[in-house]
Enzyme design. Structure first.
Site, short mmCIF file in Angstrom:
data_model
loop_
_atom_site.label_atom_id
_atom_site.label_comp_id
_atom_site.label_asym_id
_atom_site.label_seq_id
_atom_site.Cartn_x
_atom_site.Cartn_y
_atom_site.Cartn_z
N ASP A 254 85.93 2.47 -16.51
CA ASP A 254 85.93 1.14 -14.93
C ASP A 254 84.74 1.51 -14.77
OD1 ASP A 254 85.23 -1.16 -15.02
OD2 ASP A 254 87.09 -2.04 -14.51
C1 BGC Z 1 84.83 -4.69 -14.93
C2 BGC Z 1 84.08 -4.14 -16.93
C3 BGC Z 1 82.73 -4.56 -16.58
C4 BGC Z 1 82.34 -3.24 -16.13
C5 BGC Z 1 80.91 -3.11 -16.36
C6 BGC Z 1 83.93 -3.99 -14.29
O1 BGC Z 1 83.64 -3.88 -13.00
O2 BGC Z 1 85.75 -4.02 -15.00
O3 BGC Z 1 85.00 -5.50 -17.41
O4 BGC Z 1 83.06 -4.45 -18.28
O5 BGC Z 1 82.45 -4.10 -14.35
O6 BGC Z 1 80.30 -4.62 -15.66
#
Ligand code: BGC
Length: 693
Positions: A254
């Site tokens: 993440d």
């Molecule tokens: C979120 C993800 C997301 C990623 C990219 C993160 O903070 O938890 O779900 O895909 O950002 O935007």
């Protein structure tokens, strides 16, 4: 035991490679080997981190990960997705996943996944950061809207459908692995749970997504599980996902500090969105603290998926598919199928448009583009059909529509409401109330509407008994004392850019509501487990959602699986293809469903299992199958639901094995978790271990 896992893993890898992909089996593996053998260490490590140059606001560009140009190995280009292609202005805004979960229609979800995949491919993307399949332990989670609900079976069916649809065009990325369901402490909280809870409640939907859905990639979560951050959680990444499940794709982190010092060693293949931790990998290999085999394995996983999905030369999809008529139709269908009719006293709905002279459409949300939070899943469609627009277009000039765009009503407003033949109050939650943390509102600790909006409903209903509430929001809302005052209640969630048309179709009977709650609507927070978004140590128990209320004997406001229709259905003649079964069997249950009312409509037949006499504590009942069937007035159909007997196993932590008990299971069939009029039994022979996929 180890031997069993190894052999299962091998079988899974073989199955995984013989999918519909262009290259399969040995040929693919030797091509992967040949490419990786030609790469320098620097080239390999460069592929293990994103290199996105963010020049505009968050989420406006495809996140990128380099390939190796001289070898023709393409780059990854990623976009967020749960409700549409976030990076692209004008992409289709679908209803949020919670609404799609409420459709209980995996065919529509497959089409949603396919449409998003097609739009992403059209703009040069190849990895879709979706679906979110975290189990909604508590509706206070700020990102409730991004997932499909509180039940592993429903989550699995919808997640698999989305992945299969999306992967017609791009790689899917189920997220966030695992147990990510608190927003405000997501970067630091440690979620502790016992092995059964982990295996039975928080992981099965991921297993389904990688096995049945053949997801090419998985995103790890920010939080820790049992003491180790998910981005470096050896037990989750190497032990379960890649080991036991034989996952042959790649794991990406993440995005905000989701990569940790032990990540590469423990099974994370790709740091996103840029290199912070992995820029040290070269030093670690050169100094002998990290085996180059770890790097090779990570790169092989990514190259394997690039070849399997032909990312080097994808067949072109042109940009005319973005928000095409076909995709907007899917968005509208998903919004209509996912809306749940919760109350309909005196058949207040559908409204007979021909009999109306004047209606009032009330509330600040009636003409607001309310399509979800401002977090990573936000989408910027070219237009949004608001509920007001949908209603006005449906009624044309023949009906006077008083639009009262306020939440606090004055005497003139109340007079207009009183004079109306019917009142439609559009209210609920918005991005100001709930959403992703940091870039959105975060968790929602109070499940009520704001006092202002509750008063709005009560005031409207006090002025006109024909008051209908159209409720928006990403999860459960507690109703308080306004519910008895209104005639009808239609939960539409965040219904996407075509939501206004879907809502109008439902209000005026052009479409018949067929959604069912994918989460329990409790009467209050006291019916739910504690939601703690302050402590850095939390424990997740085996029970939440309907299983928690069932165990405690609580009566919810509206139960899991509940939803009304404008027609009526009768269900009878429950039959089973066999009364006794063993490991590996698939038992087919059938019922005759009759539309006994006067409108075409769809019913969701739901099958729950109970475990009388089990040696371990089980749920009162677990959803194990469902089928949605559309019938014309007076029509009947025999509907079949297949039950995998291995799905009845529990995880025996002492043996580290899935175990089928010798039990006479009770099988209940009906139309919600609390309305199960038909029952039979299924006697299962004991066996341990059993393979659960
Ligand atoms: C979120 C993800 C997301 C990623 C990219 C993160 O903070 O938890 O779900 O895909 O950002 O935007």
């Amino acid at each position: 035991m180890i031997l069993r896992y190894v052999s299962l893993a091998l079988v899974a890898v073989i199955i995984g490679c013989s999918s519909s992909d262009s290259s399969s089996g040995d040929n693919l593996e030797s091509r992967v080997d040949a490419l990786v053998a030609q790469m320098t260490l620097d080239e390999k490590i460069a592929q293990m981190s994103g290199d996105t140059v963010v020049s505009g606001p968050y989420g406006r560009e495809l996140w990128s990960v380099p390939g190796v140009e001289r070898l023709g190995v393409p780059a990854f280009k990623m976009s967020d997705g749960p409700r549409g292609i976030g990076v692209h202005d004008g992409a289709t805004a679908f209803p949020v996943a919670m609404a799609r979960g409420a459709s209980w229609n995996a065919d529509v979800e497959r089409q949603v996944g396919e449409a998003m995949g097609r739009e992403l491919r059209a703009i040069g993307g190849n990895v879709l950061l979706a679906p979110t399949i975290n189990n909604l332990r508590h509706p206070s989670w700020g990102r409730s809207q991004e997932t499909y609900g509180e039940d592993v079976h429903l989550l699995s069916r919808m997640g698999v459908a989305f992945v299969q649809g999306a992967q017609q065009y791009v790689l899917a990325n189920p997220k966030h692995f695992a147990a990510n369901s608190i927003e405000d402490t997501r970067f630091s909280v440690n979620v502790t749970m016992d092995p059964r809870t982990l295996r039975e409640i928080y992981l099965p939907q991921f297993r389904a997504a990688v096995h049945e859905g053949r997801a090419a990639s998985v995103m790890s979560a920010y939080n820790s599980v049992n003491g180790q951050f998910c981005g470096e959680n050896e037990a989750l990444l190497r032990g379960i996902l890649k080991g036991e499940w034989g996952f042959d794709g790649f794991v990406l982190s993440d995005f905000t500090l989701g990569t940790k010092p032990e990540s590469a060693k423990n099974g994370l293949d790709l740091e996103m969105p840029v290199s912070f931790v992995f820029r040290d990998l070269g030093n670690q290999v050169n100094s002998g603290t990290l085996a180059e085999a770890v790097i090779d394995d990570a790169v092989r996983r990514m190259v394997r998926k690039k070849l399997q999905y032909e990312l080097e030369a994808p067949s072109p999809v042109d940009e005319s598919v973005i928000a095409s008529e076909a995709h907007l139709e899917v968005a509208q269908e998903a919004a209509a199928e996912g809306s749940v009719l919760l109350k309909n006293e005196s058949n207040a709905l559908p409204l007979d448009a021909a009999a109306l002279r004047r209606i009032a459409v009330v509330g600040s949300l009636a003409d607001t583009a309310n399509i979800g939070d401002t977090g990573s899943s936000s989408v910027r469609p070219a237009f949004v059909v608001t509920p007001l627009q949908g209603i006005e277009e449906a009624l044309g000039d023949s009906v006077l529509v008083d639009h009262i765009a306020k939440d606090v009503l004055d005497a003139d407003d109340l007079a207009a409401i009183e004079a109306a033949d019917a009142v439609i109050v559009v209210t609920g939650l918005s991005a100001e109330d709930e959403g992703e943390g940091l870039i959105g509102a975060g968790d929602r600790l109070d499940l009520d509407l704001s006092p202002e909006r509750e008063t709005l409903i009560r005031d409207a209903a006090a002025s006109n008994p024909r008051t209908i509430v159209v409720l928006e929001g990403g999860g459960a809302i507690t109703m308080g004392d306004w519910l008895p005052e209104v005639e009808a209640l239609l939960m539409v969630w965040y219904p996407g850019q075509m939501g206004g048309y879907a809502i109008a179709d439902l209000l005026f009977g052009v479409a018949n509501p067929s959604g069912k709650l994918p989460i329990t609507f409790p009467t209050g927070l006291d019916q739910l487990p504690t939601f703690d978004n302050v402590s850095l140590e939390v424990t997740y128990d085996y029970f939440h959602g309907y299983r928690y209320l069932d165990r405690n004997g609580s009566t919810p406001e509206f139960p899991f699986g509940f939803g009304l229709s404008y027609t009526t259905f009768s269900i009878d003649n429950l039959q089973a293809s066999q009364a006794t079964a063993g490991a590996g069997d698939v038992v087919r249950f059938s019922v005759d469903v009759t539309n006994s009312g006067s409108a075409t409509g769809a019913e969701v037949v739901q099958l729950y299992v109970t475990y009388p006499g089990s040696a371990v504590e089980r749920s009162e009942r677990d959803l194990k199958g469902f089928a949605k069937v559309t019938l014309g007035a007076g029509e009947s159909e025999t509907v079949e639901i297949a039950l995998q007997v291995n799905d009845l196993a529990y995880y025996d932590a002492a043996q580290a094995a899935w175990t089928l008990e010798a039990l006479e299971h009770a099988v209940h069939v009906g139309t919600s978790s609390r309305d199960l009029p038909l029952s039979t039994s299924l006697t299962v022979a004991a066996q341990s271990p059993v393979a659960v996929y």
